[in-house]
Design a protein around this motif. Structure first.
Motif, PDB file in Angstrom:
ATOM      1  N   UNK A 116     -14.320  41.397 -23.305  1.00  0.00           N
ATOM      2  CA  UNK A 116     -14.341  42.836 -23.244  1.00  0.00           C
ATOM      3  C   UNK A 116     -13.130  43.377 -23.974  1.00  0.00           C
ATOM      4  N   UNK A 117     -13.289  44.565 -24.548  1.00  0.00           N
ATOM      5  CA  UNK A 117     -12.195  45.208 -25.253  1.00  0.00           C
ATOM      6  C   UNK A 117     -12.212  46.696 -24.917  1.00  0.00           C
ATOM      7  N   UNK A 118     -11.064  47.354 -25.112  1.00  0.00           N
ATOM      8  CA  UNK A 118     -11.032  48.784 -24.851  1.00  0.00           C
ATOM      9  C   UNK A 118     -10.063  49.475 -25.780  1.00  0.00           C
ATOM     10  N   UNK A 119     -10.262  50.786 -25.918  1.00  0.00           N
ATOM     11  CA  UNK A 119      -9.449  51.604 -26.810  1.00  0.00           C
ATOM     12  C   UNK A 119      -9.272  52.963 -26.148  1.00  0.00           C
ATOM     13  N   UNK A 120      -8.085  53.537 -26.278  1.00  0.00           N
ATOM     14  CA  UNK A 120      -7.820  54.896 -25.806  1.00  0.00           C
ATOM     15  C   UNK A 120      -7.922  55.830 -27.006  1.00  0.00           C
ATOM     16  N   UNK A 121      -8.657  56.923 -26.850  1.00  0.00           N
ATOM     17  CA  UNK A 121      -8.876  57.859 -27.955  1.00  0.00           C
ATOM     18  C   UNK A 121      -8.617  59.278 -27.459  1.00  0.00           C
ATOM     19  N   UNK A 122      -7.898  60.063 -28.260  1.00  0.00           N
ATOM     20  CA  UNK A 122      -7.688  61.487 -27.970  1.00  0.00           C
ATOM     21  C   UNK A 122      -8.302  62.297 -29.102  1.00  0.00           C
ATOM     22  N   UNK A 123      -9.211  63.204 -28.747  1.00  0.00           N
ATOM     23  CA  UNK A 123      -9.845  64.101 -29.708  1.00  0.00           C
ATOM     24  C   UNK A 123      -9.616  65.515 -29.203  1.00  0.00           C
ATOM     25  N   UNK A 124      -8.850  66.285 -29.983  1.00  0.00           N
ATOM     26  CA  UNK A 124      -8.455  67.629 -29.573  1.00  0.00           C
ATOM     27  C   UNK A 124      -7.805  67.556 -28.197  1.00  0.00           C
ATOM     28  N   UNK A 125      -8.329  68.221 -27.197  1.00  0.00           N
ATOM     29  CA  UNK A 125      -7.721  68.202 -25.869  1.00  0.00           C
ATOM     30  C   UNK A 125      -8.426  67.241 -24.906  1.00  0.00           C
ATOM     31  N   UNK A 126      -9.324  66.414 -25.417  1.00  0.00           N
ATOM     32  CA  UNK A 126     -10.059  65.451 -24.584  1.00  0.00           C
ATOM     33  C   UNK A 126      -9.489  64.046 -24.788  1.00  0.00           C
ATOM     34  N   UNK A 127      -9.503  63.258 -23.708  1.00  0.00           N
ATOM     35  CA  UNK A 127      -9.054  61.870 -23.771  1.00  0.00           C
ATOM     36  C   UNK A 127     -10.179  60.980 -23.271  1.00  0.00           C
ATOM     37  N   UNK A 128     -10.353  59.845 -23.957  1.00  0.00           N
ATOM     38  CA  UNK A 128     -11.428  58.927 -23.611  1.00  0.00           C
ATOM     39  C   UNK A 128     -10.913  57.492 -23.549  1.00  0.00           C
ATOM     40  N   UNK A 129     -11.550  56.701 -22.713  1.00  0.00           N
ATOM     41  CA  UNK A 129     -11.404  55.249 -22.736  1.00  0.00           C
ATOM     42  C   UNK A 129     -12.748  54.723 -23.224  1.00  0.00           C
ATOM     43  N   UNK A 130     -12.722  53.886 -24.247  1.00  0.00           N
ATOM     44  CA  UNK A 130     -13.953  53.330 -24.809  1.00  0.00           C
ATOM     45  C   UNK A 130     -13.906  51.826 -24.612  1.00  0.00           C
ATOM     46  N   UNK A 131     -15.006  51.283 -24.114  1.00  0.00           N
ATOM     47  CA  UNK A 131     -15.080  49.846 -23.878  1.00  0.00           C
ATOM     48  C   UNK A 131     -16.178  49.219 -24.728  1.00  0.00           C
ATOM     49  N   UNK A 132     -15.988  47.966 -25.038  1.00  0.00           N
ATOM     50  CA  UNK A 132     -17.015  47.143 -25.670  1.00  0.00           C
ATOM     51  C   UNK A 132     -17.106  45.866 -24.865  1.00  0.00           C
ATOM     52  N   UNK A 133     -18.323  45.381 -24.632  1.00  0.00           N
ATOM     53  CA  UNK A 133     -18.439  44.215 -23.757  1.00  0.00           C
ATOM     54  C   UNK A 133     -19.602  43.310 -24.135  1.00  0.00           C
ATOM     55  N   UNK A 134     -19.799  42.286 -23.306  1.00  0.00           N
ATOM     56  CA  UNK A 134     -20.853  41.302 -23.567  1.00  0.00           C
ATOM     57  C   UNK A 134     -22.255  41.886 -23.437  1.00  0.00           C
ATOM     58  N   UNK A 135     -22.375  43.086 -22.872  1.00  0.00           N
ATOM     59  CA  UNK A 135     -23.712  43.693 -22.744  1.00  0.00           C
ATOM     60  C   UNK A 135     -24.182  44.358 -24.047  1.00  0.00           C
TER      61      UNK A 135
END
Length: 144
Positions: free
Chosen positions: A1-20
């Motif tokens: 599994x992997x993850x990335x933190x992303x900020x777009x304008x005033x929003x923040x996201x955690x994005x994951x990638x996995x075995x699914x």
């Protein structure tokens, strides 16, 4: 599994990638991430597990065991392009290189490739497959 933190304008996201085979987006704007329900799932999925994701210049890139790299636009949740196959073996690492406006990818077979962001075409390739040291060096990519 992997993850990335992303900020777009005033929003923040955690994005994951996995075995699914899916990239999933979780809203982290308020500092609390719901681990059970993603805000969105990016489609179409990869054909095998995701090994690496990276954010660069308004796009998310995902690399998979299916040897494919996908380019995603997060605001529309749409796939913007794909390299099928990007390598002859699984894509193990990705890094965005802002000074070149390019994406670097590394494969388990020892190849390192550089991709133009515009047009998403191959810009350069090196082969470290005969070097055990080279193989260890490209299982993780970081550009400063």
């Amino acid at each position: 599994m992997c993850l990335e933190h992303v900020a777009i304008n005033d929003k923040k996201y955690i994005i994951t990638g996995s075995r699914d085979h899916f990239c999933k987006i979780y809203d982290a704007t308020d500092g609390i991430v719901s681990a059970r329900v993603p805000t969105a799932t990016l489609n179409p999925p990869h054909f095998d597990g995701i090994e690496s994701i990276v954010w660069g210049n308004e796009h998310l890139y995902s690399g998979s065991r299916d040897a494919t790299i996908k380019k995603w636009h997060l605001q529309t949740r749409k796939e913007k392009g794909a390299q099928r196959p990007a390598h002859k073996d699984r894509v193990q690492a990705l890094a965005y290189v802002p000074t070149l406006s390019a994406l670097a990818s590394a494969s388990r077979n020892g190849t390192l490739k550089l991709w133009n962001e515009v047009g998403f075409g191959a810009a350069a390739k090196t082969d470290q497959s005969k070097s055990l040291i080279g193989w260890f060096l490209i299982t993780c990519l970081i550009f400063l």
